[in-house]
Write a protein that holds these residues in place. Structure first.
Motif, PDB file in Angstrom:
ATOM      1  N   PRO A 214       0.818  -1.224   0.000  1.00  0.00           N
ATOM      2  CA  PRO A 214       0.000   0.000   0.000  1.00  0.00           C
ATOM      3  C   PRO A 214       0.853   1.276   0.000  1.00  0.00           C
ATOM      4  N   GLU A 215       2.062   1.215   0.549  1.00  0.00           N
ATOM      5  CA  GLU A 215       2.953   2.381   0.530  1.00  0.00           C
ATOM      6  C   GLU A 215       3.280   2.772  -0.912  1.00  0.00           C
ATOM      7  N   ILE A 216       3.549   1.773  -1.734  1.00  0.00           N
ATOM      8  CA  ILE A 216       3.861   2.025  -3.144  1.00  0.00           C
ATOM      9  C   ILE A 216       2.606   2.498  -3.872  1.00  0.00           C
ATOM     10  N   PHE A 217       1.484   1.861  -3.591  1.00  0.00           N
ATOM     11  CA  PHE A 217       0.227   2.255  -4.222  1.00  0.00           C
ATOM     12  C   PHE A 217      -0.096   3.716  -3.903  1.00  0.00           C
ATOM     13  N   GLU A 218      -0.024   4.091  -2.627  1.00  0.00           N
ATOM     14  CA  GLU A 218      -0.324   5.467  -2.213  1.00  0.00           C
ATOM     15  C   GLU A 218       0.645   6.466  -2.838  1.00  0.00           C
ATOM     16  N   ALA A 219       1.920   6.059  -2.959  1.00  0.00           N
ATOM     17  CA  ALA A 219       2.934   6.953  -3.527  1.00  0.00           C
ATOM     18  C   ALA A 219       2.714   7.196  -5.009  1.00  0.00           C
ATOM     19  N   ASN A 220       1.913   6.361  -5.653  1.00  0.00           N
ATOM     20  CA  ASN A 220       1.691   6.481  -7.092  1.00  0.00           C
ATOM     21  C   ASN A 220       0.279   6.917  -7.445  1.00  0.00           C
ATOM     22  N   LYS A 221      -0.510   7.303  -6.440  1.00  0.00           N
ATOM     23  CA  LYS A 221      -1.805   7.909  -6.724  1.00  0.00           C
ATOM     24  C   LYS A 221      -1.551   9.333  -7.179  1.00  0.00           C
ATOM     25  N   PRO A 222      -2.272   9.889  -8.071  1.00  0.00           N
ATOM     26  CA  PRO A 222      -3.460   9.384  -8.738  1.00  0.00           C
ATOM     27  C   PRO A 222      -3.169   8.627 -10.029  1.00  0.00           C
ATOM     28  N   MET A 223      -1.880   8.365 -10.329  1.00  0.00           N
ATOM     29  CA  MET A 223      -1.579   7.625 -11.565  1.00  0.00           C
ATOM     30  C   MET A 223      -2.125   6.211 -11.496  1.00  0.00           C
ATOM     31  N   LEU A 224      -2.061   5.603 -10.309  1.00  0.00           N
ATOM     32  CA  LEU A 224      -2.646   4.282 -10.107  1.00  0.00           C
ATOM     33  C   LEU A 224      -3.994   4.444  -9.429  1.00  0.00           C
ATOM     34  N   THR A 225      -4.970   3.715  -9.933  1.00  0.00           N
ATOM     35  CA  THR A 225      -6.299   3.753  -9.323  1.00  0.00           C
ATOM     36  C   THR A 225      -6.663   2.413  -8.704  1.00  0.00           C
ATOM     37  N   ASP A 226      -5.849   1.382  -8.979  1.00  0.00           N
ATOM     38  CA  ASP A 226      -6.098   0.039  -8.474  1.00  0.00           C
ATOM     39  C   ASP A 226      -4.743  -0.636  -8.283  1.00  0.00           C
ATOM     40  N   PRO A 227      -4.461  -1.191  -7.109  1.00  0.00           N
ATOM     41  CA  PRO A 227      -3.152  -1.801  -6.885  1.00  0.00           C
ATOM     42  C   PRO A 227      -2.871  -3.010  -7.772  1.00  0.00           C
ATOM     43  N   ASP A 228      -3.903  -3.569  -8.365  1.00  0.00           N
ATOM     44  CA  ASP A 228      -3.721  -4.734  -9.235  1.00  0.00           C
ATOM     45  C   ASP A 228      -3.545  -4.357 -10.705  1.00  0.00           C
ATOM     46  N   LYS A 229      -3.563  -3.068 -11.007  1.00  0.00           N
ATOM     47  CA  LYS A 229      -3.472  -2.636 -12.402  1.00  0.00           C
ATOM     48  C   LYS A 229      -2.182  -1.883 -12.672  1.00  0.00           C
ATOM     49  N   ILE A 230      -1.095  -2.650 -12.779  1.00  0.00           N
ATOM     50  CA  ILE A 230       0.186  -2.114 -13.225  1.00  0.00           C
ATOM     51  C   ILE A 230       0.550  -2.858 -14.493  1.00  0.00           C
ATOM     52  N   TYR A 231       1.432  -2.288 -15.298  1.00  0.00           N
ATOM     53  CA  TYR A 231       1.762  -2.924 -16.567  1.00  0.00           C
ATOM     54  C   TYR A 231       3.254  -2.833 -16.855  1.00  0.00           C
ATOM     55  N   PRO A 232       3.794  -3.824 -17.573  1.00  0.00           N
ATOM     56  CA  PRO A 232       5.217  -3.803 -17.903  1.00  0.00           C
ATOM     57  C   PRO A 232       5.610  -2.524 -18.634  1.00  0.00           C
ATOM     58  N   GLY A 233       6.725  -1.958 -18.227  1.00  0.00           N
ATOM     59  CA  GLY A 233       7.207  -0.719 -18.821  1.00  0.00           C
ATOM     60  C   GLY A 233       6.795   0.513 -18.038  1.00  0.00           C
ATOM     61  N   GLN A 234       5.791   0.391 -17.191  1.00  0.00           N
ATOM     62  CA  GLN A 234       5.344   1.516 -16.371  1.00  0.00           C
ATOM     63  C   GLN A 234       6.416   1.797 -15.311  1.00  0.00           C
ATOM     64  N   VAL A 235       6.661   3.063 -15.058  1.00  0.00           N
ATOM     65  CA  VAL A 235       7.633   3.452 -14.037  1.00  0.00           C
ATOM     66  C   VAL A 235       6.877   3.916 -12.802  1.00  0.00           C
ATOM     67  N   LEU A 236       7.270   3.380 -11.647  1.00  0.00           N
ATOM     68  CA  LEU A 236       6.605   3.688 -10.386  1.00  0.00           C
ATOM     69  C   LEU A 236       7.556   4.379  -9.421  1.00  0.00           C
ATOM     70  N   ARG A 237       6.992   5.181  -8.522  1.00  0.00           N
ATOM     71  CA  ARG A 237       7.746   5.764  -7.404  1.00  0.00           C
ATOM     72  C   ARG A 237       7.824   4.744  -6.283  1.00  0.00           C
ATOM     73  N   ILE A 238       8.998   4.593  -5.737  1.00  0.00           N
ATOM     74  CA  ILE A 238       9.187   3.734  -4.559  1.00  0.00           C
ATOM     75  C   ILE A 238       9.669   4.673  -3.449  1.00  0.00           C
ATOM     76  N   PRO A 239       8.755   5.079  -2.562  1.00  0.00           N
ATOM     77  CA  PRO A 239       9.128   6.078  -1.558  1.00  0.00           C
ATOM     78  C   PRO A 239      10.084   5.508  -0.508  1.00  0.00           C
ATOM     79  N   ASN A 240      10.889   6.402   0.014  1.00  0.00           N
ATOM     80  CA  ASN A 240      11.785   6.066   1.106  1.00  0.00           C
ATOM     81  C   ASN A 240      10.937   6.020   2.370  1.00  0.00           C
ATOM     82  N   LEU A 241      10.964   4.921   3.105  1.00  0.00           N
ATOM     83  CA  LEU A 241      10.119   4.798   4.301  1.00  0.00           C
ATOM     84  C   LEU A 241      10.794   5.313   5.569  1.00  0.00           C
ATOM     85  N   ASP A 242      12.016   5.771   5.476  1.00  0.00           N
ATOM     86  CA  ASP A 242      12.723   6.303   6.657  1.00  0.00           C
ATOM     87  C   ASP A 242      12.192   7.659   7.048  1.00  0.00           C
TER      88      ASP A 242
END
Length: 165
Positions: A137-165
């Protein structure tokens, strides 16, 4: 009287009427370039509207597209907003590179970017980056509003991976 032979393209050069093949080619190239410029300008305006519609906090935002490169500028509220804008523009069909000229009002640590490959899930990505698949969910939240469903990602899409520190 008979037939008279003429050099077809000489009249255009002497009297300025008609067009030589070179002029036809140059005019066609100019028309194609003008059409491409209009398409690039329209694509840039569409991206600006998309950012506005997503209500991302950015001032004086603009996009300039040249072939497959997009340049973004303006002042983003924070690092997360800046990264989201870069990802929205970069994940657009036809864009290969994004020249990020955005400034940030509130500085915070930068996130990592990850390019989705076939078979990935947010859980699998979270396991890789955080050691715990349940942190997806941390990754999902970091990529809203580009992502609307955590199960809908696709190859080639670039995502933000937030630093949790």
């Amino acid at each position: 009287m008979g037939l008279f032979s003429f050099i077809k393209n000489a009249g255009a050069a002497v009297f300025g009427i008609g067009k030589t093949n070179e002029e036809d080619d140059a005019e066609a190239r100019a028309a194609t370039e003008a059409k491409e410029l209009r398409l690039e300008e329209a694509a840039a305006r569409n991206l600006e509207e998309t950012i506005a519609d997503l209500e991302l906090k950015v001032e004086d935002f603009s996009v300039f597209i040249d072939d497959d490169m997009a340049r973004v500028s303006g002042q983003a509220y924070d690092q997360a907003t800046k990264e989201k804008i870069v990802l929205i523009v970069g994940n657009t069909a036809g864009i290969a590179t994004v020249d990020d000229q955005l400034t940030v009002e509130h500085v915070e640590p930068e996130a990592q970017f990850y390019t989705v490959v076939s078979g990935d899930t947010l859980g699998k990505i979270a396991k890789h980056y955080y050691g715990n698949a349940m942190k997806y969910p941390e990754i999902f939240e970091a990529n809203k509003p580009m992502l609307t469903d955590p199960d809908k990602i696709y190859p080639g899409q670039v995502l933000r991976i937030p630093n949790l520190d």
